[in-house]
Design a protein around this motif. Sequence first.
Motif, PDB file in Angstrom:
ATOM      1  N   THR A   1       0.836  -1.205   0.000  1.00  0.00           N
ATOM      2  CA  THR A   1       0.000   0.000   0.000  1.00  0.00           C
ATOM      3  C   THR A   1       0.865   1.247   0.000  1.00  0.00           C
ATOM      4  O   THR A   1       0.593   2.208  -0.730  1.00  0.00           O
ATOM      5  N   VAL A   2       1.929   1.238   0.798  1.00  0.00           N
ATOM      6  CA  VAL A   2       2.843   2.390   0.832  1.00  0.00           C
ATOM      7  C   VAL A   2       3.508   2.596  -0.530  1.00  0.00           C
ATOM      8  O   VAL A   2       3.586   3.730  -1.034  1.00  0.00           O
ATOM      9  N   LEU A   3       3.984   1.530  -1.152  1.00  0.00           N
ATOM     10  CA  LEU A   3       4.631   1.650  -2.464  1.00  0.00           C
ATOM     11  C   LEU A   3       3.671   2.224  -3.496  1.00  0.00           C
ATOM     12  O   LEU A   3       4.031   3.141  -4.263  1.00  0.00           O
ATOM     13  N   ILE A   4       2.448   1.714  -3.537  1.00  0.00           N
ATOM     14  CA  ILE A   4       1.473   2.149  -4.543  1.00  0.00           C
ATOM     15  C   ILE A   4       1.027   3.597  -4.301  1.00  0.00           C
ATOM     16  O   ILE A   4       0.998   4.421  -5.225  1.00  0.00           O
TER      17      ILE A   4
ATOM     18  N   GLU B   1       7.209  -2.673 -11.834  1.00  0.00           N
ATOM     19  CA  GLU B   1       8.429  -2.166 -11.204  1.00  0.00           C
ATOM     20  C   GLU B   1       8.270  -2.125  -9.691  1.00  0.00           C
ATOM     21  O   GLU B   1       9.175  -2.526  -8.945  1.00  0.00           O
ATOM     22  N   LEU B   2       7.115  -1.678  -9.226  1.00  0.00           N
ATOM     23  CA  LEU B   2       6.856  -1.638  -7.787  1.00  0.00           C
ATOM     24  C   LEU B   2       6.860  -3.044  -7.190  1.00  0.00           C
ATOM     25  O   LEU B   2       7.347  -3.254  -6.075  1.00  0.00           O
ATOM     26  N   ALA B   3       6.316  -4.007  -7.945  1.00  0.00           N
ATOM     27  CA  ALA B   3       6.300  -5.398  -7.466  1.00  0.00           C
ATOM     28  C   ALA B   3       7.724  -5.921  -7.316  1.00  0.00           C
ATOM     29  O   ALA B   3       8.040  -6.641  -6.359  1.00  0.00           O
ATOM     30  N   LEU B   4       8.591  -5.571  -8.259  1.00  0.00           N
ATOM     31  CA  LEU B   4       9.990  -5.992  -8.197  1.00  0.00           C
ATOM     32  C   LEU B   4      10.679  -5.372  -6.981  1.00  0.00           C
ATOM     33  O   LEU B   4      11.442  -6.044  -6.278  1.00  0.00           O
ATOM     34  N   PHE B   5      10.394  -4.098  -6.721  1.00  0.00           N
ATOM     35  CA  PHE B   5      10.947  -3.454  -5.523  1.00  0.00           C
ATOM     36  C   PHE B   5      10.418  -4.162  -4.272  1.00  0.00           C
ATOM     37  O   PHE B   5      11.157  -4.401  -3.313  1.00  0.00           O
ATOM     38  N   GLY B   6       9.126  -4.477  -4.286  1.00  0.00           N
ATOM     39  CA  GLY B   6       8.497  -5.097  -3.131  1.00  0.00           C
ATOM     40  C   GLY B   6       9.089  -6.440  -2.772  1.00  0.00           C
ATOM     41  O   GLY B   6       9.101  -6.837  -1.602  1.00  0.00           O
ATOM     42  N   LEU B   7       9.608  -7.152  -3.765  1.00  0.00           N
ATOM     43  CA  LEU B   7      10.222  -8.455  -3.523  1.00  0.00           C
ATOM     44  C   LEU B   7      11.437  -8.324  -2.609  1.00  0.00           C
ATOM     45  O   LEU B   7      11.807  -9.274  -1.921  1.00  0.00           O
TER      46      LEU B   7
ATOM     47  N   ASP C   1       5.619 -12.037  -0.426  1.00  0.00           N
ATOM     48  CA  ASP C   1       4.196 -11.829  -0.702  1.00  0.00           C
ATOM     49  C   ASP C   1       3.878 -10.426  -1.210  1.00  0.00           C
ATOM     50  O   ASP C   1       2.776 -10.175  -1.695  1.00  0.00           O
ATOM     51  N   VAL C   2       4.823  -9.496  -1.093  1.00  0.00           N
ATOM     52  CA  VAL C   2       4.544  -8.105  -1.441  1.00  0.00           C
ATOM     53  C   VAL C   2       4.135  -7.930  -2.912  1.00  0.00           C
ATOM     54  O   VAL C   2       3.193  -7.188  -3.216  1.00  0.00           O
ATOM     55  N   PRO C   3       4.788  -8.623  -3.880  1.00  0.00           N
ATOM     56  CA  PRO C   3       4.360  -8.473  -5.277  1.00  0.00           C
ATOM     57  C   PRO C   3       2.883  -8.796  -5.504  1.00  0.00           C
ATOM     58  O   PRO C   3       2.215  -8.139  -6.301  1.00  0.00           O
ATOM     59  N   PHE C   4       2.363  -9.809  -4.806  1.00  0.00           N
ATOM     60  CA  PHE C   4       0.942 -10.139  -4.932  1.00  0.00           C
ATOM     61  C   PHE C   4       0.073  -8.950  -4.542  1.00  0.00           C
ATOM     62  O   PHE C   4      -0.881  -8.582  -5.251  1.00  0.00           O
ATOM     63  N   PHE C   5       0.375  -8.333  -3.418  1.00  0.00           N
ATOM     64  CA  PHE C   5      -0.414  -7.191  -2.966  1.00  0.00           C
ATOM     65  C   PHE C   5      -0.260  -5.999  -3.905  1.00  0.00           C
ATOM     66  O   PHE C   5      -1.205  -5.230  -4.097  1.00  0.00           O
ATOM     67  N   VAL C   6       0.911  -5.832  -4.488  1.00  0.00           N
ATOM     68  CA  VAL C   6       1.122  -4.730  -5.440  1.00  0.00           C
ATOM     69  C   VAL C   6       0.310  -4.927  -6.711  1.00  0.00           C
ATOM     70  O   VAL C   6      -0.356  -4.005  -7.188  1.00  0.00           O
TER      71      VAL C   6
ATOM     72  N   PRO D   1      -8.994  -4.367  -2.637  1.00  0.00           N
ATOM     73  CA  PRO D   1      -9.764  -3.161  -2.306  1.00  0.00           C
ATOM     74  C   PRO D   1      -8.988  -1.874  -2.569  1.00  0.00           C
ATOM     75  O   PRO D   1      -9.588  -0.857  -2.920  1.00  0.00           O
ATOM     76  N   LEU D   2      -7.657  -1.916  -2.427  1.00  0.00           N
ATOM     77  CA  LEU D   2      -6.849  -0.732  -2.739  1.00  0.00           C
ATOM     78  C   LEU D   2      -6.902  -0.430  -4.229  1.00  0.00           C
ATOM     79  O   LEU D   2      -7.060   0.723  -4.639  1.00  0.00           O
ATOM     80  N   HIS D   3      -6.784  -1.451  -5.072  1.00  0.00           N
ATOM     81  CA  HIS D   3      -6.847  -1.257  -6.518  1.00  0.00           C
ATOM     82  C   HIS D   3      -8.228  -0.775  -6.949  1.00  0.00           C
ATOM     83  O   HIS D   3      -8.347   0.049  -7.863  1.00  0.00           O
ATOM     84  N   SER D   4      -9.260  -1.296  -6.305  1.00  0.00           N
ATOM     85  CA  SER D   4     -10.618  -0.847  -6.631  1.00  0.00           C
ATOM     86  C   SER D   4     -10.773   0.643  -6.369  1.00  0.00           C
ATOM     87  O   SER D   4     -11.473   1.348  -7.104  1.00  0.00           O
ATOM     88  N   LEU D   5     -10.109   1.133  -5.332  1.00  0.00           N
ATOM     89  CA  LEU D   5     -10.217   2.539  -4.966  1.00  0.00           C
ATOM     90  C   LEU D   5      -9.293   3.425  -5.799  1.00  0.00           C
ATOM     91  O   LEU D   5      -9.728   4.441  -6.351  1.00  0.00           O
ATOM     92  N   ILE D   6      -8.034   3.029  -5.915  1.00  0.00           N
ATOM     93  CA  ILE D   6      -7.045   3.924  -6.534  1.00  0.00           C
ATOM     94  C   ILE D   6      -7.049   3.859  -8.059  1.00  0.00           C
ATOM     95  O   ILE D   6      -6.778   4.838  -8.738  1.00  0.00           O
ATOM     96  N   TYR D   7      -7.384   2.671  -8.614  1.00  0.00           N
ATOM     97  CA  TYR D   7      -7.397   2.518 -10.065  1.00  0.00           C
ATOM     98  C   TYR D   7      -8.803   2.310 -10.632  1.00  0.00           C
ATOM     99  O   TYR D   7      -8.954   2.160 -11.844  1.00  0.00           O
ATOM    100  N   LYS D   8      -9.809   2.253  -9.760  1.00  0.00           N
ATOM    101  CA  LYS D   8     -11.207   2.012 -10.170  1.00  0.00           C
ATOM    102  C   LYS D   8     -11.314   0.714 -10.978  1.00  0.00           C
ATOM    103  O   LYS D   8     -12.070   0.610 -11.933  1.00  0.00           O
TER     104      LYS D   8
END
Length: 291
Positions: free
Chosen positions: A114-117, A131-137, A142-147, A278-285
């Motif tokens: 959530t912080v990265l996005i 790119e964010l998923a790669l950083f999250g790794l 598990d961070v790439p999944f959430f990204v 739910p974050l993607h639903s909000l930030i990216y619709k």
Amino acid sequence: MIYTWPSPAKINRFLYITGIRPDGYHYIQTLFQFLDYSDTLKIIPNQKGTIKLFTKKKSLINIKNTIIIAANLLKKKALLYKKTNSYNLGATIFLNKKIPIGSGLGGGSSNAATVLIVLNKLWNTQFTLKELALFGLEIGADVPFFVMGNTAIGEGIGEILYPIKKKEKWYLLVYPDIKILTKDVFSSPCLTKRKSKQSIKQLLKLNFTNDLEYIVTKKFTKIKKLILKLSKYAPSRITGTGSCIFSEFQNKQSAKKAFLLLPKNTKKIIVKGTNISPLHSLIYKRKNISY
């Protein structure tokens, strides 16, 4: 401007161990399922260059917190790739912690994602999700999944993702108030692996299980007893390497019946599975599963 963002939980609907890497990490196959149940993060950007975290649980405010790690990592990457003058990038972050620590629901990894996005948006660093998923790794497997934001089959150490769309079911989550460290489970001498990977088609036909459940229930009889009790009402097992047990239901009404049969002092909640974060639903619709 929205300042408060969801940091959703996940469950592993199945989790199989398929091997081990030379560095000690285990190869897995798992089905990551998002839940409509979240921590929340209030994130206010600043140009002071300082990153501060505030939360009611003071013990969480330390340099190992994934929120602080993720914010500093994004600053570092922004400087490395000359995205902006990252020396001035800062944020004040307020964490409302609902997801229990050590439960297997992915709270720490979700917080980092959530912080990265969100800071990528607020700081205008313009990194792609991949790119964010790669950083999250660099923070956790598990961070790439959430990204990336889709319910998905995870392979490798969990970072290789194949998005899928599953029926959105209801879950009764029961937390026995036990904190389990991932490293303790994966370092157990009782840990065994499956002989080989299976295709996604084969995986989805199997009765879902968790290869790590035996290790957890052997050590914690309270968890074993809860699984046996809940299994009378619906398929029930632990998620990830944590202590949280989930029971799967086709509808909310069935979940409520099981909920009411548990003792009142049991820590429990009914939540819905969702194919999109739910974050993607909000930030990216977002309403579909395409990346």
